[in-house]
Scaffold this motif. Sequence first.
Motif, PDB file in Angstrom:
ATOM      1  N   MET A 224       0.810  -1.377  -0.128  1.00 17.13           N
ATOM      2  CA  MET A 224      -0.083  -0.007   0.092  1.00 17.13           C
ATOM      3  C   MET A 224       0.928   1.399  -0.054  1.00 17.13           C
ATOM      4  SD  MET A 224      -2.458  -1.649   2.757  1.00 17.13           S
ATOM      5  CE  MET A 224      -1.231  -2.416   3.528  1.00 17.13           C
ATOM      6  N   SER A 225       0.457   2.375  -0.727  1.00 21.38           N
ATOM      7  CA  SER A 225       1.499   3.458  -1.157  1.00 21.38           C
ATOM      8  C   SER A 225       0.795   4.524  -1.034  1.00 21.38           C
ATOM      9  CB  SER A 225       1.952   3.398  -2.414  1.00 21.38           C
ATOM     10  OG  SER A 225       2.933   1.851  -2.627  1.00 21.38           O
ATOM     11  N   ARG A 226       1.430   5.712  -0.544  1.00 20.26           N
ATOM     12  CA  ARG A 226       0.937   7.013  -0.578  1.00 20.26           C
ATOM     13  C   ARG A 226       2.079   7.982  -0.970  1.00 20.26           C
ATOM     14  NH1 ARG A 226       1.232  11.759   2.432  1.00 20.26           N
ATOM     15  NH2 ARG A 226      -0.356  13.042   2.640  1.00 20.26           N
ATOM     16  N   ASP A 227       1.601   8.543  -2.275  1.00 15.23           N
ATOM     17  CA  ASP A 227       2.794   9.414  -2.871  1.00 15.23           C
ATOM     18  C   ASP A 227       2.331  10.886  -2.945  1.00 15.23           C
ATOM     19  OD1 ASP A 227       3.817   6.914  -3.489  1.00 15.23           O
ATOM     20  OD2 ASP A 227       2.965   6.925  -5.499  1.00 15.23           O
ATOM     21  N   GLU A 228       3.170  11.795  -2.696  1.00 15.12           N
ATOM     22  CA  GLU A 228       2.939  13.029  -2.543  1.00 15.12           C
ATOM     23  C   GLU A 228       3.726  13.977  -3.656  1.00 15.12           C
ATOM     24  OE1 GLU A 228       1.914  16.761   0.589  1.00 15.12           O
ATOM     25  OE2 GLU A 228       2.691  14.619   1.334  1.00 15.12           O
ATOM     26  N   LEU A 229       3.507  14.606  -4.459  1.00 13.33           N
ATOM     27  CA  LEU A 229       4.223  15.324  -5.418  1.00 13.33           C
ATOM     28  C   LEU A 229       4.382  16.771  -4.994  1.00 13.33           C
ATOM     29  CD1 LEU A 229       2.928  12.802  -6.838  1.00 13.33           C
ATOM     30  CD2 LEU A 229       3.045  13.956  -8.817  1.00 13.33           C
ATOM     31  N   TYR A 230       5.655  17.331  -5.140  1.00 20.66           N
ATOM     32  CA  TYR A 230       6.088  18.720  -4.451  1.00 20.66           C
ATOM     33  C   TYR A 230       6.540  19.435  -5.688  1.00 20.66           C
ATOM     34  CZ  TYR A 230       5.354  17.110   0.246  1.00 20.66           C
ATOM     35  OH  TYR A 230       5.013  16.617   1.319  1.00 20.66           O
ATOM     36  N   GLY A 231       5.856  20.636  -5.949  1.00 19.90           N
ATOM     37  CA  GLY A 231       6.571  21.211  -7.014  1.00 19.90           C
ATOM     38  C   GLY A 231       7.061  22.481  -6.453  1.00 19.90           C
ATOM     39  N   GLN A 232       7.511  23.810  -7.234  1.00 21.51           N
ATOM     40  CA  GLN A 232       8.199  24.950  -6.747  1.00 21.51           C
ATOM     41  C   GLN A 232       7.614  25.842  -7.595  1.00 21.51           C
ATOM     42  OE1 GLN A 232      13.007  25.269  -6.935  1.00 21.51           O
ATOM     43  NE2 GLN A 232      11.715  26.553  -8.357  1.00 21.51           N
ATOM     44  N   GLY A 233       7.554  27.360  -6.821  1.00 27.29           N
ATOM     45  CA  GLY A 233       7.256  28.569  -7.331  1.00 27.29           C
ATOM     46  C   GLY A 233       5.920  28.971  -7.110  1.00 27.29           C
ATOM     47  N   LEU A 234       5.204  28.305  -5.931  1.00 28.21           N
ATOM     48  CA  LEU A 234       3.841  28.754  -5.662  1.00 28.21           C
ATOM     49  C   LEU A 234       3.753  28.524  -4.001  1.00 28.21           C
ATOM     50  CD1 LEU A 234       1.502  26.993  -8.037  1.00 28.21           C
ATOM     51  CD2 LEU A 234       2.152  29.325  -8.276  1.00 28.21           C
ATOM     52  N   LYS A 235       2.934  29.441  -3.532  1.00 25.48           N
ATOM     53  CA  LYS A 235       2.545  28.981  -2.095  1.00 25.48           C
ATOM     54  C   LYS A 235       1.197  29.276  -1.758  1.00 25.48           C
ATOM     55  CE  LYS A 235       3.226  33.804  -0.671  1.00 25.48           C
ATOM     56  NZ  LYS A 235       3.998  34.937   0.104  1.00 25.48           N
TER      57      LYS A 235
ATOM     58  N   THR B 280      -1.427  14.878  -4.095  1.00 24.17           N
ATOM     59  CA  THR B 280      -1.237  13.485  -3.299  1.00 24.17           C
ATOM     60  C   THR B 280      -2.089  12.310  -3.873  1.00 24.17           C
ATOM     61  OG1 THR B 280      -1.091  14.901  -1.278  1.00 24.17           O
ATOM     62  CG2 THR B 280      -1.319  12.651  -0.928  1.00 24.17           C
ATOM     63  N   ILE B 281      -1.472  11.388  -4.085  1.00 24.14           N
ATOM     64  CA  ILE B 281      -2.050   9.883  -4.230  1.00 24.14           C
ATOM     65  C   ILE B 281      -2.403   9.198  -3.015  1.00 24.14           C
ATOM     66  CG2 ILE B 281      -2.150   7.898  -5.785  1.00 24.14           C
ATOM     67  CD1 ILE B 281      -0.292   9.445  -7.540  1.00 24.14           C
ATOM     68  N   PRO B 282      -3.664   8.844  -2.379  1.00 20.78           N
ATOM     69  CA  PRO B 282      -3.658   8.278  -1.222  1.00 20.78           C
ATOM     70  C   PRO B 282      -3.685   6.914  -1.252  1.00 20.78           C
ATOM     71  CG  PRO B 282      -5.810   8.876  -2.064  1.00 20.78           C
ATOM     72  CD  PRO B 282      -4.772   9.459  -2.899  1.00 20.78           C
ATOM     73  N   PHE B 283      -3.427   6.213   0.063  1.00 17.68           N
ATOM     74  CA  PHE B 283      -3.433   4.802   0.231  1.00 17.68           C
ATOM     75  C   PHE B 283      -4.608   4.056  -0.491  1.00 17.68           C
ATOM     76  CE2 PHE B 283      -0.718   5.818   4.087  1.00 17.68           C
ATOM     77  CZ  PHE B 283       0.362   5.055   3.761  1.00 17.68           C
ATOM     78  N   SER B 284      -5.710   4.646  -0.486  1.00 18.84           N
ATOM     79  CA  SER B 284      -6.901   4.041  -0.848  1.00 18.84           C
ATOM     80  C   SER B 284      -6.808   3.694  -2.426  1.00 18.84           C
ATOM     81  CB  SER B 284      -8.198   4.727  -0.443  1.00 18.84           C
ATOM     82  OG  SER B 284      -7.972   6.128  -1.094  1.00 18.84           O
TER      83      SER B 284
ATOM     84  N   MET C 197      -3.830   2.985  -4.022  1.00 19.70           N
ATOM     85  CA  MET C 197      -2.689   2.672  -4.241  1.00 19.70           C
ATOM     86  C   MET C 197      -2.472   1.117  -3.532  1.00 19.70           C
ATOM     87  SD  MET C 197      -0.943   4.770  -5.972  1.00 19.70           S
ATOM     88  CE  MET C 197       0.942   5.037  -5.803  1.00 19.70           C
ATOM     89  N   PHE C 198      -3.595   0.401  -3.603  1.00 23.16           N
ATOM     90  CA  PHE C 198      -3.739  -0.933  -2.809  1.00 23.16           C
ATOM     91  C   PHE C 198      -3.457  -2.074  -4.351  1.00 23.16           C
ATOM     92  CE2 PHE C 198      -5.695  -5.088  -1.730  1.00 23.16           C
ATOM     93  CZ  PHE C 198      -5.209  -5.056  -0.770  1.00 23.16           C
ATOM     94  N   GLN C 199      -2.117  -2.818  -3.677  1.00 24.54           N
ATOM     95  CA  GLN C 199      -1.515  -3.565  -4.765  1.00 24.54           C
ATOM     96  C   GLN C 199      -1.369  -4.917  -4.260  1.00 24.54           C
ATOM     97  OE1 GLN C 199       2.035  -1.028  -6.259  1.00 24.54           O
ATOM     98  NE2 GLN C 199       1.258   0.011  -4.579  1.00 24.54           N
ATOM     99  N   PRO C 200      -2.184  -5.992  -4.529  1.00 30.71           N
ATOM    100  CA  PRO C 200      -2.452  -7.261  -3.996  1.00 30.71           C
ATOM    101  C   PRO C 200      -1.291  -8.096  -4.664  1.00 30.71           C
ATOM    102  CG  PRO C 200      -3.798  -6.939  -5.556  1.00 30.71           C
ATOM    103  CD  PRO C 200      -3.443  -5.591  -5.349  1.00 30.71           C
ATOM    104  N   ARG C 201      -0.771  -8.987  -3.818  1.00 30.51           N
ATOM    105  CA  ARG C 201      -0.014 -10.198  -4.424  1.00 30.51           C
ATOM    106  C   ARG C 201      -0.560 -11.434  -3.862  1.00 30.51           C
ATOM    107  NH1 ARG C 201       1.771  -5.900  -5.994  1.00 30.51           N
ATOM    108  NH2 ARG C 201       4.058  -5.060  -5.749  1.00 30.51           N
ATOM    109  N   LEU C 202      -0.887 -12.124  -4.810  1.00 27.43           N
ATOM    110  CA  LEU C 202      -1.550 -13.467  -4.477  1.00 27.43           C
ATOM    111  C   LEU C 202      -1.088 -14.503  -5.224  1.00 27.43           C
ATOM    112  CD1 LEU C 202      -5.221 -12.448  -4.838  1.00 27.43           C
ATOM    113  CD2 LEU C 202      -4.232 -12.812  -2.965  1.00 27.43           C
TER     114      LEU C 202
END
Length: 651
Positions: free
Chosen positions: A577-588, A609-613, A615-620
């Motif tokens: 399960m993953s949570r990815d957050e992307l950061y840019g530059q030049g704004l506030k 932001t891409i939440p855990f919900s 980014m669920f990656q099963p392995r079976l």
Amino acid sequence: MRLKVGVVLALCVVLLPGLAAAQQTGTIIGKVVDSGGLVLPGVTVEARANVLPTPRVTTTGGAGEYRMPALPPGTYTVDFVLAGMATVSRQVQVQLGQDTTVDVKMSVQGVSETVTVTAAIVPAIEKDSTALKSGVSSDTIQNLPVGQEYRDLIKLIPGVMYTPDGTRGPSAGGSGQDNIYKFDGVNVTMPLYGTLSAEPASHDIAQMTTIKGGAKAVDFDRSGGFTVDSVSRSGTNRFQGMFSYQFQSDAMAADLTSGSLSKYSKNGVWLTANGGGPILKNKLYVYGSYYRPEYDRVNRANLYGDLPKYNSTRNEGFAKVTYTPTSSILINGSWRQSHTLSTGSSFGSSTASTAGSGSESWNKIGTLDASWVLNSKSFASFKYTHFENPTQSRADNTSSAVPTLANGTKLDLNALDILGAFNVPTPVAGQDAFNAFIQPLINRYGYTLNGVKTGGGTVGYAATLTDADDFFRDAAQFAYNITLGTTFRHDLHAGFQWSKDAEDLNRASNGWGVFNVPGGRSASIGLPGQPAYYYAEYLMRSTGSRLGIRGEFQSVNLEVNDTMTWKNWAFNVGAVMSRDELYGQGLKNDSSTLSGYTLSPGTKYSMYTIPFSRMFQPRLGATWAYNGQDTIYASYARYNPAVNSLPRAAS
């Protein structure tokens, strides 16, 4: 030295009991029975190897089973000892990231002698794997003509076509950018892009392992293609080393006889040295190496005449420490650093000799990993990695021009070849006024072809003084493994990982940058009715108030996995399960605006932001060792690769 090692060990002991991760090791597992097939509990199992300072010892459980995790890859001698039974020894090849099964049958000891049975090396076969794995040992690497760079080893991956695009790499059912490349456990895949740009030497690699297909939820695998990892050599209990010097001149390559004007003109020299040994016998090993390849090329020419000599020199050093304060704790730390400088490497067919460019790059790869075998059923691990790959193209010659945007600025038309890069124009059919306008420029700056000055070339200096793309990655992970049950066994794994990828982009023009001559054929610029006879593509140097560009990608990953074994069956259930957050530059942030942002050069902001919900990656998977050795398996997995260049685009 002892104080520093003690501090590292203390930190590991504090961090490990929580969560833990697969590190640069392999595992020996198996079952011990007597000659009648009855299980033998209480058998002492000892594994010894020159890559493990202190031997690892365990005992078989109630069902005769044993497990020896977190072993550095290499060749081991495993002894099985039980009072009243003949001692049995096995030579075992432990492969990186794999379980090696060694089942043993012990017989009753003779009255007056102890019998030791030594078998051939047991191959690394995983009977419970639901993934496609392949391993390559150091002997294979040394005996095959695969080249001297890490990327050359990718050619050894079975069943995968190697593309000529060496940066993107081969594909295993997906895009070449779905792959993950690890060097000594450090993810050297280019941050934000997913390609392979790092070029560490392969001389120190002891083993390489490739995983593709329905892999377990172990080691935070998000690769939709394949994951390739390697483990470096380490010191042993005796001092040993190697030195080699190789060279190849252009005269060693046969000339072409097909009438082609092409001729091999590259010279190469390679210097390699390494050595290692014990600092504390049976406790602390060290290993180090040095690599220096140098290439040059002479007798080069193009339409403007002779070109400067090409040269590329690289200096690469590596150091590694292996420490076992106790038989159940293993600590590895390593650092690799290289610097490459190339000059005269980039010329077109009509580029003047002064307008060439080269490059400069650095490679820094560091890792600290530790494992702690808590008991015969559980172990924990920790790993921290650092990857740094600053690169920049560099002009071979620097313009002395100081650009200014002040009104009334004039260019010296008789010195365009020292103000930047000047693209010499070419005549256009039917444009008599334009052709008359540019002819003096062709006469002055063009190349001579059949005795006539010709346009279309480039003179002056390389347009970009520096074009720096610096990439960084830091990651930390923890994992914990525990085995439960006997007849029906569960191998449970849980892990946590944090990582940050970043890119710094900084460019500067060489003098005025690029000059072009539209000659009045382009749209008017500046004041109404003022035609553009010349224009310069000028990029302001990134100093003072002018900032470089930074993109950043942070990820948090969780994983759980249960491998269940029963008789000749193995079942795998897990998820990443993953949570990815992307950061840019030049704004506030600014709630008063419609977008919620205002311009702020240099300011870092969270853009997406891409939440855990999501980014669920099963392995079976399920595996059946139908004859106890050969297997049939089926698996299902879903991957969300961690490759995203949006932070850079936004910045």
